[in-house]
Design a protein around this motif. Structure first.
Motif, short mmCIF file in Angstrom:
data_model
loop_
_atom_site.label_atom_id
_atom_site.label_comp_id
_atom_site.label_asym_id
_atom_site.label_seq_id
_atom_site.Cartn_x
_atom_site.Cartn_y
_atom_site.Cartn_z
N VAL A 111 -39.08 -0.21 28.49
CA VAL A 111 -40.42 -0.94 28.48
C VAL A 111 -40.86 -0.38 26.48
O VAL A 111 -40.26 0.58 26.23
CB VAL A 111 -41.71 0.86 28.77
N ASP A 112 -40.44 -2.08 26.19
CA ASP A 112 -41.29 -2.14 24.53
C ASP A 112 -42.06 -3.13 24.62
O ASP A 112 -42.59 -3.86 25.53
CB ASP A 112 -39.71 -2.24 23.99
N ALA A 113 -41.98 -3.80 23.74
CA ALA A 113 -43.19 -3.78 22.89
C ALA A 113 -43.19 -5.76 23.18
O ALA A 113 -44.01 -6.61 22.86
CB ALA A 113 -43.57 -4.42 20.78
N GLY A 114 -41.73 -6.42 23.65
CA GLY A 114 -41.76 -7.54 23.75
C GLY A 114 -40.47 -8.07 23.27
O GLY A 114 -40.15 -7.15 22.20
N PRO A 115 -40.36 -9.39 23.32
CA PRO A 115 -39.84 -10.14 22.20
C PRO A 115 -40.60 -11.07 21.21
O PRO A 115 -41.78 -10.97 20.97
CB PRO A 115 -39.34 -11.80 22.79
N PRO A 116 -39.99 -11.06 19.98
CA PRO A 116 -41.07 -11.93 18.76
C PRO A 116 -42.38 -12.35 19.73
O PRO A 116 -41.41 -13.24 19.70
CB PRO A 116 -39.92 -12.17 17.92
N ASP A 117 -42.81 -12.53 19.10
CA ASP A 117 -44.29 -13.75 18.52
C ASP A 117 -44.12 -13.13 20.77
O ASP A 117 -44.78 -15.06 20.29
CB ASP A 117 -44.01 -14.88 18.61
N SER A 118 -44.59 -12.75 21.52
CA SER A 118 -44.66 -12.15 22.69
C SER A 118 -46.01 -12.24 22.09
O SER A 118 -46.74 -11.37 24.38
CB SER A 118 -43.95 -11.92 23.36
N GLY A 119 -46.97 -11.83 21.77
CA GLY A 119 -48.68 -10.91 21.88
C GLY A 119 -48.41 -9.35 22.74
O GLY A 119 -47.17 -9.04 21.57
N TYR A 120 -49.59 -8.47 22.71
CA TYR A 120 -49.81 -7.94 22.95
C TYR A 120 -49.03 -6.71 23.97
O TYR A 120 -49.67 -7.93 25.20
CB TYR A 120 -50.83 -6.92 22.24
N ASN A 121 -48.40 -6.13 24.23
CA ASN A 121 -47.61 -6.08 25.42
C ASN A 121 -48.03 -4.51 25.82
O ASN A 121 -47.26 -3.18 24.88
CB ASN A 121 -46.06 -6.03 25.76
N VAL A 122 -48.45 -3.74 26.32
CA VAL A 122 -47.85 -2.19 27.19
C VAL A 122 -47.35 -2.34 28.08
O VAL A 122 -47.89 -3.05 29.05
CB VAL A 122 -48.89 -1.86 26.90
N ASN A 123 -46.36 -1.16 28.79
CA ASN A 123 -46.40 -0.77 30.47
C ASN A 123 -46.14 -2.29 31.00
O ASN A 123 -45.75 -2.75 31.72
CB ASN A 123 -47.27 -1.12 30.95
N ARG A 124 -44.60 -3.36 30.36
CA ARG A 124 -44.37 -4.21 30.52
C ARG A 124 -42.64 -3.20 30.91
O ARG A 124 -41.72 -3.30 29.27
CB ARG A 124 -44.71 -5.50 30.00
N LEU A 125 -42.07 -4.31 32.06
CA LEU A 125 -40.56 -3.63 31.94
C LEU A 125 -39.46 -5.25 31.16
O LEU A 125 -39.82 -6.20 32.43
CB LEU A 125 -40.26 -3.63 33.58
N TYR A 126 -38.02 -4.69 30.62
CA TYR A 126 -37.55 -5.36 30.38
C TYR A 126 -36.38 -5.33 30.62
O TYR A 126 -36.10 -4.10 30.41
CB TYR A 126 -38.11 -5.94 28.65
#
Lengths: 413, 179
Positions: A52-67
Motif C-alpha cells: 500500500v503506497d502512493a502509487g506510480p508517478p503522476d497518478s493523483g492522490y492515492n490512499v489505501n490502495r493495494l498495488y
C-alpha cells in the motif's frame, strides 16, 4: 505530521519490504557479480508481494490502495515479457486489465477474435462512474512465482478501438495513469470471469462488444463464451488455483507512508495457506455476507480491497462536509465492533475504528490510513474496504472451486 | 444459475409490447423529454401520466410494468443486460426518483437526464480528493445520487428532493426499491 519520528512499525515494514525485495532478486538470479549476498529468505512460488503506497508517478492522490507488480509475456514465449509495476490489487473485480499506454510497443499482444472474427472488446464498469474499455488479448501472466497461461486480459485505452460503446459510453474512461491511479487493475475477485454465464447467452450483455466491420468505426454487442471472457488469473494456475489469502500487517491508527504485505495463492494447498485461527463464512451466490451493526442487519455486505475505506451509514458519526466530501469526521475516534455473519450463520466479531478523515488526509504523504471511513447511502450494505485487511489474514475461496473449507465463494477470517 | 441467466429465461417468455403512436412522434421530434425530472422512459399502455409517450432509450426495455401507489407511480423495466430500473413518477407524470440493480449499470447519462452533469462533476471531484474505487454518495440539496456495489452487482438510486411529492416519504420509497 510525524515524519521526524517514524513509528517502529513503519521501520519494521520498510525492513520487511527490503527483505522481500532481496529475496525476490535472489530468486530471479539477476544479481550483479559482487561478493555473495547474505542468505535471504526465499519466497515460496505462490506468494505475491503487495504494497500500500502512493502509487506510480503522476497518478493523483492515492490512499489505501493495494498495488503489486505483474509480468506479462507473449503466450508461450517467456523471452517476450514486460513487468508492469503498480497494478491495483482489487478483490471486487475479476480479471487483469492493463493500460495500453503502459506496454512497450514491441510486446506485440494482439486482440483475440470475437465469434464474428473481429476483435473482441471489453467494457468494465466500476462503481465510481469510471470504466475501462479495450480489446481482449491473450497472454501469459506471471504473479509472484506462478504463471497462468493463455489468460484473456483487457488492454485498457487502446487508441485503435474508439468509439466507446454501449455500457462504456458515459462516465470517465480510465485510460491513463492519472485517471486510473495505477498501471492496471488485477481483479482477484470471487468469480472466475468478469461477466459469467450470462455473457455466453445474451448478446446485449453490457460487457462484450466487437467491431461492426474491419474499420471498427462502430461497435456492436456480442456474446462471449466463458473461455473467451476476461479471466481471474488465479483460476488459470495449474495448482494453487482454488482461492487466495490476503495478508497485510496491522497498522498503527496514525497511519503510515506505506506498508508491505502479501497475497498467497491457493487455500489448503501449501504450508503457507492452511486454515489457522480464521473462521469460515460462506457467502450467497453474489458474494454477499451480512454485517450486524448497532443492532441492524446489513445483508448485502461485502469485503473488497478495491474500496479505499470502510463505507457504511451511521446515525451518529459526523460528516466532514465539503472539505472532505464523502467521509466521516468524528471529533474523537470511534472504536466499535460489528459482527460479520456468513450464510452458514457463523458470526465473527469485527472491531473497527473511524478516525477524523480531515486529520488523516493532513498526514499526507501517508498513503496508509486505517481509520478512513465514510457513508454509503444504503441501509443494507457495509463495504469492508482495505482498512478491514490491515492486521488480518483473509482467505477468499473462488466460486466453484473446492478446498478444505468447502466450495466457494467463501471467506475465512 | 446466475441472476442474468435467470432473467434471460423469464424474458424469453414475455410477450412483446407495442408502444403508443405518441412514441413515434416524439422519436421524430428528438430526445430530451424523458428521465429524472421529466417523463418516464418506461411507458405502458393505458397508464395515466404525461400525454405522449417517452422516447425509448437504448438498449430497449423489456417487460415494462407500471404500478400505481397511493401518491406516485412506479414504472419498472428490465434492460437486456438483466439490470432492473425503476422510475418513480408523481401524479403529474414527472420522474422524481430512479433506482437500479443489476450486473451492469444503466446508462446514467440517459436515466439521470439533465442531472447527469452534476453527478459526473461530483465523481470527478471525489476521485481527485482521494475517494477512488469507492461507492458514490452525492447528497446535495438539489440532487441525491448513491451508486453502490461492484462488478456483476451494482445497485443505486437517484432523486431530486425538490421534485418528491410533499406527501411522499422518499426513504420509504427507496426502501421499497430494494425488494
Amino acid at each position: 505530521m510525524r515524519s521526524n519520528n517514524p513509528s517502529w512499525r513503519a521501520v519494521w515494514a520498510a525492513a520487511l519490504a527490503v527483505v522481500i525485495a532481496v529475496g525476490l532478486s535472489a530468486c530471479g538470479g539477476g544479481g550483479s557479480a559482487q561478493a555473495p549476498a547474505p542468505p535471504a529468505p526465499v519466497l515460496l512460488a505462490n506468494v505475491l508481494p503487495v504494497t500500500v503506497d502512493a502509487g506510480p508517478p503522476d497518478s493523483g492522490y492515492n490512499v489505501n490502495r493495494l498495488y503489486t507488480d505483474v509480468t506479462l509475456c507473449l503466450a508461450g514465449d517467456p523471452t517476450q515479457c514486460q513487468t508492469i509495476p503498480h497494478v491495483l490489487v482489487d478483490t471486487g473485480s475479476m480479471g487483469l486489465r492493463v493500460l495500453a499506454s503502459a506496454l512497450r510497443p514491441g510486446l506485440g499482444l494482439s486482440p483475440a477474435p470475437s465469434a464474428r472474427g473481429l476483435p473482441l472488446l471489453n467494457c468494465a464498469q466500476f462503481v465510481d462512474n469510471t470504466f475501462t474499455w479495450g480489446p481482449v488479448v491473450v497472454a501469459d501472466v506471471v504473479l509472484g512465482g506462478k504463471t497462468a497461461r493463455n489468460v484473456p486480459i483487457q488492454l485498457a485505452g487502446t487508441p485503435e478501438f474508439d468509439p466507446l460503446a454501449g455500457a462504456c459510453s458515459s462516465g470517465t474512461e480510465m485510460n491513463t495513469v492519472a485517471t486510473l491511479g495505477a498501471n492496471g487493475i488485477l481483479g482477484l475477485g470471487l468469480f472466475q470471469e468478469d461477466c459469467g454465464a450470462g455473457c455466453a447467452v445474451v448478446t446485449g450483455n453490457g460487457f462484450y462488444y466487437t467491431c461492426a466491420d474491419a474499420s471498427c468505426t462502430a461497435t456492436v454487442p456480442v456474446r462471449a463464451s466463458l473461455a473467451q471472457q476476461v479471466k481471474q488469473p488465479v483460476a488459470l494456475f495449474a495448482t494453487d488455483n482454488n482461492g487466495l489469502v490476503v495478508h497485510l500487517p496491522a497498522v498503527d491508527p496514525v497511519g503510515a507512508a506505506s506498508v508491505a504485505g502479501r497475497v498467497i495463492f491457493g487455500i489448503g494447498t501449501q504450508a503457507n495457506n492452511q486454515l489457522g485461527a480464521e473462521a469460515l463464512l460462506t457467502t450467497d451466490s453474489l458474494g454477499y455476507i451480512t454485517t450486524v451493526l448497532a443492532g441492524r442487519s446489513l445483508n448485502t455486505s461485502f469485503i473488497d480491497t478495491g474500496s479505499n475505506g470502510l463505507f457504511f451509514d451511521s446515525g451518529t458519526l459526523a460528516l466532514c462536509g465539503a472539505l472532505a466530501s464523502g467521509f466521516y469526521c468524528p471529533p474523537v475516534p470511534e472504536v466499535a465492533t460489528a459482527t460479520a455473519v456468513g450464510t452458514n450463520a457463523v458470526r465473527v466479531p469485527v472491531p473497527y475504528r473511524v478516525d477524523n478523515a480531515l486529520s488523516l488526509f493532513a498526514s499526507y504523504p501517508n498513503a496508509v490510513l486505517p481509520g478512513l471511513a465514510g457513508p454509503i447511502g444504503d441501509s443494507r450494505t457495509l463495504d469492508w474496504g482495505l482498512p478491514f485487511f490491515y492486521g488480518r489474514r483473509v482467505m477468499m475461496g473462488m466460486e466453484g472451486q473446492p478446498s478444505m473449507l468447502g466450495t466457494g465463494p467463501l471467506y475465512a477470517f | 444459475m446466475s441472476a442474468l441467466m435467470a432473467r434471460t429465461q423469464r424474458v424469453a417468455h414475455t410477450l412483446a409490447r407495442r408502444w403508443g403512436p405518441g412514441l413515434l412522434w416524439l422519436a421524430l421530434a428528438g430526445d430530451g423529454l424523458a428521465a429524472l425530472g421529466q417523463a418516464p422512459f418506461v411507458q405502458t399502455p393505458g397508464v395515466a401520466g404525461v400525454s405522449g409517450a417517452a422516447l425509448t432509450p437504448k438498449p430497449r426495455l423489456l417487460a415494462p410494468s407500471s404500478v400505481l401507489k397511493a401518491r406516485y407511480t412506479v414504472h419498472e423495466a428490465q434492460l437486456e443486460t438483466g439490470t432492473v430500473v425503476r422510475e418513480y413518477a408523481s401524479a403529474s407524470g414527472q420522474v422524481f426518483a430512479v433506482t437500479w440493480r443489476g450486473p451492469v449499470l444503466p446508462d446514467l447519462s440517459q436515466w439521470l437526464g439533465g442531472y447527469f452533469g452534476a453527478f459526473q462533476q461530483e465523481t470527478d471531484q471525489e476521485r481527485l480528493a482521494g475517494r477512488r474505487g469507492a461507492p458514490v454518495n452525492l447528497a446535495q440539496v438539489g440532487l441525491v445520487v448513491r451508486s453502490n456495489g461492484r462488478m456483476r452487482n451494482f445497485f443505486g438510486h437517484a432523486y431530486v428532493p425538490a421534485l418528491v411529492p410533499p406527501t411522499v416519504n422518499i426513504n420509504e420509497v427507496l426502501q421499497d426499491a430494494l425488494q
